[in-house]
Design a protein around this motif. Sequence first.
Motif, PDB file in Angstrom:
ATOM      1  N   LEU A 106       0.800  -1.219   0.000  1.00 22.05           N
ATOM      2  CA  LEU A 106       0.000   0.000   0.000  1.00 22.05           C
ATOM      3  C   LEU A 106       0.832   1.267   0.000  1.00 22.05           C
ATOM      4  O   LEU A 106       0.415   2.275  -0.549  1.00 22.05           O
ATOM      5  CB  LEU A 106      -0.906   0.003   1.244  1.00 22.05           C
ATOM      6  N   MET A 107       1.963   1.249   0.731  1.00 18.93           N
ATOM      7  CA  MET A 107       2.836   2.418   0.703  1.00 18.93           C
ATOM      8  C   MET A 107       4.247   1.948   1.016  1.00 18.93           C
ATOM      9  O   MET A 107       4.422   0.957   1.746  1.00 18.93           O
ATOM     10  CB  MET A 107       2.394   3.514   1.687  1.00 18.93           C
ATOM     11  N   ALA A 108       5.242   2.663   0.472  1.00 18.12           N
ATOM     12  CA  ALA A 108       6.628   2.213   0.619  1.00 18.12           C
ATOM     13  C   ALA A 108       7.483   3.345   1.162  1.00 18.12           C
ATOM     14  O   ALA A 108       7.928   4.222   0.420  1.00 18.12           O
ATOM     15  CB  ALA A 108       7.170   1.762  -0.734  1.00 18.12           C
ATOM     16  N   PRO A 109       7.738   3.363   2.480  1.00 17.58           N
ATOM     17  CA  PRO A 109       8.520   4.456   3.051  1.00 17.58           C
ATOM     18  C   PRO A 109       9.927   4.537   2.450  1.00 17.58           C
ATOM     19  O   PRO A 109      10.368   5.595   2.029  1.00 17.58           O
ATOM     20  CB  PRO A 109       8.590   4.126   4.536  1.00 17.58           C
ATOM     21  N   TYR A 110      10.622   3.419   2.384  1.00 14.90           N
ATOM     22  CA  TYR A 110      12.019   3.455   1.946  1.00 14.90           C
ATOM     23  C   TYR A 110      12.087   3.338   0.440  1.00 14.90           C
ATOM     24  O   TYR A 110      11.898   2.257  -0.124  1.00 14.90           O
ATOM     25  CB  TYR A 110      12.818   2.330   2.611  1.00 14.90           C
ATOM     26  N   GLN A 111      12.389   4.437  -0.200  1.00 12.68           N
ATOM     27  CA  GLN A 111      12.594   4.422  -1.642  1.00 12.68           C
ATOM     28  C   GLN A 111      13.923   3.748  -1.958  1.00 12.68           C
ATOM     29  O   GLN A 111      14.086   3.135  -3.013  1.00 12.68           O
ATOM     30  CB  GLN A 111      12.609   5.858  -2.187  1.00 12.68           C
ATOM     31  N   ILE A 112      14.873   3.932  -1.044  1.00 11.47           N
ATOM     32  CA  ILE A 112      16.163   3.266  -1.198  1.00 11.47           C
ATOM     33  C   ILE A 112      16.271   2.218  -0.105  1.00 11.47           C
ATOM     34  O   ILE A 112      16.201   2.535   1.084  1.00 11.47           O
ATOM     35  CB  ILE A 112      17.312   4.279  -1.086  1.00 11.47           C
ATOM     36  N   ASN A 113      16.463   0.978  -0.514  1.00 16.80           N
ATOM     37  CA  ASN A 113      16.528  -0.115   0.444  1.00 16.80           C
ATOM     38  C   ASN A 113      17.771   0.019   1.321  1.00 16.80           C
ATOM     39  O   ASN A 113      18.869   0.221   0.804  1.00 16.80           O
ATOM     40  CB  ASN A 113      16.561  -1.452  -0.313  1.00 16.80           C
ATOM     41  N   PRO A 114      17.598  -0.046   2.652  1.00 14.44           N
ATOM     42  CA  PRO A 114      18.753   0.151   3.535  1.00 14.44           C
ATOM     43  C   PRO A 114      19.748  -1.019   3.554  1.00 14.44           C
ATOM     44  O   PRO A 114      20.755  -0.954   4.240  1.00 14.44           O
ATOM     45  CB  PRO A 114      18.123   0.287   4.927  1.00 14.44           C
ATOM     46  N   ARG A 115      19.448  -2.099   2.811  1.00 12.53           N
ATOM     47  CA  ARG A 115      20.324  -3.256   2.878  1.00 12.53           C
ATOM     48  C   ARG A 115      21.723  -2.938   2.386  1.00 12.53           C
ATOM     49  O   ARG A 115      21.890  -2.289   1.358  1.00 12.53           O
ATOM     50  CB  ARG A 115      19.766  -4.398   2.030  1.00 12.53           C
ATOM     51  N   CYS A 116      22.716  -3.401   3.139  1.00 10.66           N
ATOM     52  CA  CYS A 116      24.098  -3.155   2.728  1.00 10.66           C
ATOM     53  C   CYS A 116      24.931  -4.395   2.974  1.00 10.66           C
ATOM     54  O   CYS A 116      24.516  -5.304   3.693  1.00 10.66           O
ATOM     55  CB  CYS A 116      24.694  -1.985   3.518  1.00 10.66           C
ATOM     56  N   SER A 123      39.892  -4.050   3.872  1.00  8.93           N
ATOM     57  CA  SER A 123      39.860  -5.070   2.825  1.00  8.93           C
ATOM     58  C   SER A 123      40.084  -4.464   1.447  1.00  8.93           C
ATOM     59  O   SER A 123      40.385  -5.164   0.491  1.00  8.93           O
ATOM     60  CB  SER A 123      38.500  -5.779   2.838  1.00  8.93           C
ATOM     61  N   GLY A 124      39.925  -3.130   1.380  1.00  9.51           N
ATOM     62  CA  GLY A 124      40.133  -2.492   0.090  1.00  9.51           C
ATOM     63  C   GLY A 124      38.970  -2.655  -0.867  1.00  9.51           C
ATOM     64  O   GLY A 124      39.014  -2.194  -2.005  1.00  9.51           O
ATOM     65  N   ILE A 125      37.907  -3.284  -0.399  1.00 11.71           N
ATOM     66  CA  ILE A 125      36.754  -3.477  -1.285  1.00 11.71           C
ATOM     67  C   ILE A 125      35.898  -2.217  -1.251  1.00 11.71           C
ATOM     68  O   ILE A 125      35.477  -1.774  -0.179  1.00 11.71           O
ATOM     69  CB  ILE A 125      35.921  -4.691  -0.830  1.00 11.71           C
ATOM     70  N   GLU A 126      35.648  -1.659  -2.416  1.00  7.87           N
ATOM     71  CA  GLU A 126      34.852  -0.435  -2.457  1.00  7.87           C
ATOM     72  C   GLU A 126      33.547  -0.584  -3.209  1.00  7.87           C
ATOM     73  O   GLU A 126      32.672   0.279  -3.136  1.00  7.87           O
ATOM     74  CB  GLU A 126      35.689   0.693  -3.051  1.00  7.87           C
ATOM     75  N   HIS A 127      33.435  -1.650  -3.977  1.00  9.06           N
ATOM     76  CA  HIS A 127      32.176  -1.937  -4.657  1.00  9.06           C
ATOM     77  C   HIS A 127      31.846  -3.404  -4.477  1.00  9.06           C
ATOM     78  O   HIS A 127      32.737  -4.248  -4.382  1.00  9.06           O
ATOM     79  CB  HIS A 127      32.280  -1.619  -6.147  1.00  9.06           C
ATOM     80  N   ILE A 128      30.550  -3.683  -4.514  1.00  7.27           N
ATOM     81  CA  ILE A 128      30.129  -5.067  -4.256  1.00  7.27           C
ATOM     82  C   ILE A 128      30.717  -6.030  -5.273  1.00  7.27           C
ATOM     83  O   ILE A 128      31.086  -7.147  -4.942  1.00  7.27           O
ATOM     84  CB  ILE A 128      28.591  -5.155  -4.204  1.00  7.27           C
ATOM     85  N   VAL A 200      23.406  -2.232  -1.195  1.00 10.72           N
ATOM     86  CA  VAL A 200      23.028  -3.218  -2.216  1.00 10.72           C
ATOM     87  C   VAL A 200      22.302  -2.522  -3.368  1.00 10.72           C
ATOM     88  O   VAL A 200      22.402  -2.922  -4.525  1.00 10.72           O
ATOM     89  CB  VAL A 200      22.147  -4.321  -1.589  1.00 10.72           C
ATOM     90  N   SER A 201      21.577  -1.458  -3.037  1.00 10.59           N
ATOM     91  CA  SER A 201      20.835  -0.774  -4.105  1.00 10.59           C
ATOM     92  C   SER A 201      21.787  -0.232  -5.164  1.00 10.59           C
ATOM     93  O   SER A 201      21.378  -0.017  -6.312  1.00 10.59           O
ATOM     94  CB  SER A 201      19.996   0.363  -3.515  1.00 10.59           C
ATOM     95  N   ASP A 202      23.042  -0.008  -4.818  1.00 13.12           N
ATOM     96  CA  ASP A 202      24.013   0.489  -5.796  1.00 13.12           C
ATOM     97  C   ASP A 202      24.233  -0.482  -6.941  1.00 13.12           C
ATOM     98  O   ASP A 202      24.704  -0.080  -8.004  1.00 13.12           O
ATOM     99  CB  ASP A 202      25.358   0.783  -5.118  1.00 13.12           C
ATOM    100  N   ILE A 203      23.966  -1.768  -6.749  1.00  9.98           N
ATOM    101  CA  ILE A 203      24.144  -2.698  -7.862  1.00  9.98           C
ATOM    102  C   ILE A 203      22.874  -2.823  -8.679  1.00  9.98           C
ATOM    103  O   ILE A 203      22.783  -3.626  -9.595  1.00  9.98           O
ATOM    104  CB  ILE A 203      24.573  -4.107  -7.386  1.00  9.98           C
TER     105      ILE A 203
END
Lengths: 322, 257, 252
Positions: A106-116, A123-128, A200-203
């Motif tokens: 019905l409604m979606a508060p998070y337009q961007i999913n907080p999952r990370c 570790s030097g990892i900067e992208h998934i 995660v939304s970045d991918i």
Amino acid sequence: MKAMCYLFSSLLLLACGGGETPPPTEGGTARVRLALNWFPEAEHGGFYAAQIHGYYAARQIEVEILGGGPDAPVIQRVATGAVEFGVTNADDVLYARAQQAPVVALMAPYQINPRCIMVHASSGIEHIEQIRDITLAMSQRPAFSHYLRWKYPLEGVNIVPYPGNVSQFLANPNFAQQGYVFSEPFVARQQGGNPRALLVSDIGFNPYASVLIATEETIGQRADLVRAVVEASIQGWEHYLRDPQETNRHINSLNPEMGMDILDYGAQESQSLVLDSVASDKGLGHMSAARWSELRQQMVEAGLIEANSGDAAEAFDAQFLR
Amino acid sequence: MNARTLIKQIGPPLFFFAFFILSWHALVELFDIPPYLLPGPPRVADAVSAHAARLVDAALLTAMGALSGFALSFAFGFAIALLFSQSRIIERGLYPYAIFLQTVPIVAIAPLIVLWIGYGLQGVVAVSFIISLFPIIANTTAGLTQVDPRLLDLFALNNASRWQILFKLRVPNAVPNMLTGARISSGLSVIGAIVGEFFAGYGTDDFGLGYLIIQTSGQAKTDYLFACILFCTLLGLAIFSTVGLVSHLLLRRWGGA
Amino acid sequence: MSDPLVIARGVGKKFPGGVHALADVDLTVERGQFAAIVGPSGCGKSTFLRLVAGLDEYTAGELTVDGDVPLHARRRRRDLAYVFQDATLLPWRSVRRNVGLPLELRQQSDEARIDEVLDTVGLSEFADALPAQLSGGMRMRVSIARALVTQPGLLLLDEPFGALDEITRQRLNEELLRMWERDHWTGIFITHNVYEAAFLADRVLVMSARPGRIVADIAVPFQHPRDADLRHQPDFAKLARDISEQLGRAHS
């Protein structure tokens, strides 16, 4: 097994009258229940704000918010009519609809999913897509972990179950884990770690989060109630993002594990995730057909749901939004 | 075993199984129960055939964890029971800890076990081992210590040494009890392996039934979930029956007074 | 010769729970003699036998076997055999392996001897049977064979035939008697049955009710070898009556 218990209790609920008559109203006040998909935390802030700041009450609705936890059977409880409303994520809605559960967003508060994915800065990892040769703790319940594994080779990565805390992360520099961007990294930093959170939304995988759901039947037969709850919830979220203090104190009293500091941090970070450019333009809680379609497409491609398992358009109903 | 005996043995369970399947099917159809709540037998059968290879692989992996845990629990349980049988002080001192193994909720300590022992097969085997251990200890200790006093007299009259009494009297006396313990532990070892898999996982590509259960229940794929549960049941049955058969063959010698 | 194997002087036994089983028991058993002890139920006969076997310790008086405390004598001589009221066989072992147990515990093996005693008790055909497959009488015979396999010097029997029917009991009595007549071990035999005592023994000792003490010591005049006919002789019945009379007094 837990799943079996939920299934049988749901079955029992159904047998006892899943499509039961609504709970009694008291002099015009409707009482409804709202089931959360986790312990009460910042990601549910808006709903609690709506409750304690009287937005539901102003519309003659008394909302009882039921906290959840791991394996919280929100979909089943809503679908069987045990509760009228629930909070879950968009991918869970699509899973449910693929199994013919008649729940609708019905409604979606998070337009961007907080999952990370939280990695060590060292570790030097900067992208998934750079993740390799480490131990990665992810739960296999939600869709994102499968999508990740489908999309990227993840060479040398040892995938283990999500531990529910950050102690393994802190103990092992070669460890990464899932989290919510305003939760686990904060705790890790508090305990001396140096994490980096990769959204995660970045991918490109970005299901709506903390989505409010109800059944098709509820929407059809009690549209006024549903409208009222949706509008009040939106107001609650707006209030929470403006002024979360009192709500966070309430959440803290319900879930002492979440200190005020992390709740305040969560409320603060949620601003950019909830009130992004789309929400600012189209209204908090906005849902677009394109986003739902895209999510469904991604889940089909990753082999998570069947191609013929229903239309994305039926998974949400935006009639109560602006 | 001739045909008639076979029918007598297999007939009743098969009959009730068929009855159960038909009732389940009728229930789903009659009440129009949606699949996310309770899938009917046909849907579950479809899920089984659609995912047969993966289910079998998962079942074999879980079986490996369960059997390893069971074997370890049998070996250690037997050794601990031997120790208990030889020293009253040790028995009284350590038995409460053995009981702890029985009463502690496995889902509470499984994450800790995985933390200490590690992810993957070793974690799974450790959880399966812990949960299977107590029945072996309890039953074997009983068998080793509850010996007919006249038999103990008989050995004393022949000036038997402690070791002669242990290996020629106590241990054979304990065999029926050990087999009872083994039967109980065999079922528990499967549960332990599955619960272990909830927390220990396996790796990127290997997964057991426990992993599949978490995944399918999270994805609300109840038909696939039921297929997993079916395989868990079959696995448990297979192990339990094998132990039961071994038990039956061995006990023919011990049967009767 | 007067070098008794078993000498009891004022032997008493009081159990920790307070039960006073025996008081002031005086008796001797000569080497190679077959003595029977009769007495009312619960008078302490079995307790006394266990003392002689070194399975329990006496709490008063003096009891020696071959000049030694019973336990030490048992360990030194290693030729003690005991037949219980029940056959007391190891249920998981065959007849042969049950009979061979005393040899095994002495780290000896002697298949020929096992065959011999099995033949003596008439169970050669059942050597590989399990105890569960045998009748009560057969199991008792296995127990006796086991007692004899080491060629004991002292054989103690605690009402071994009490659970059997009369015919089987009489037959086994005759067999036991033949074994004694051949091997002349020293024997102490406990029974309720005065006829059995008179038939088997050279001496019948009557024990009183608890706390048990010896109240009569009756010599049995019949010569060896004895056979089944002895039971029908008037002297036999008279002896049995005498023993019964003593037994009746012991009951009071």
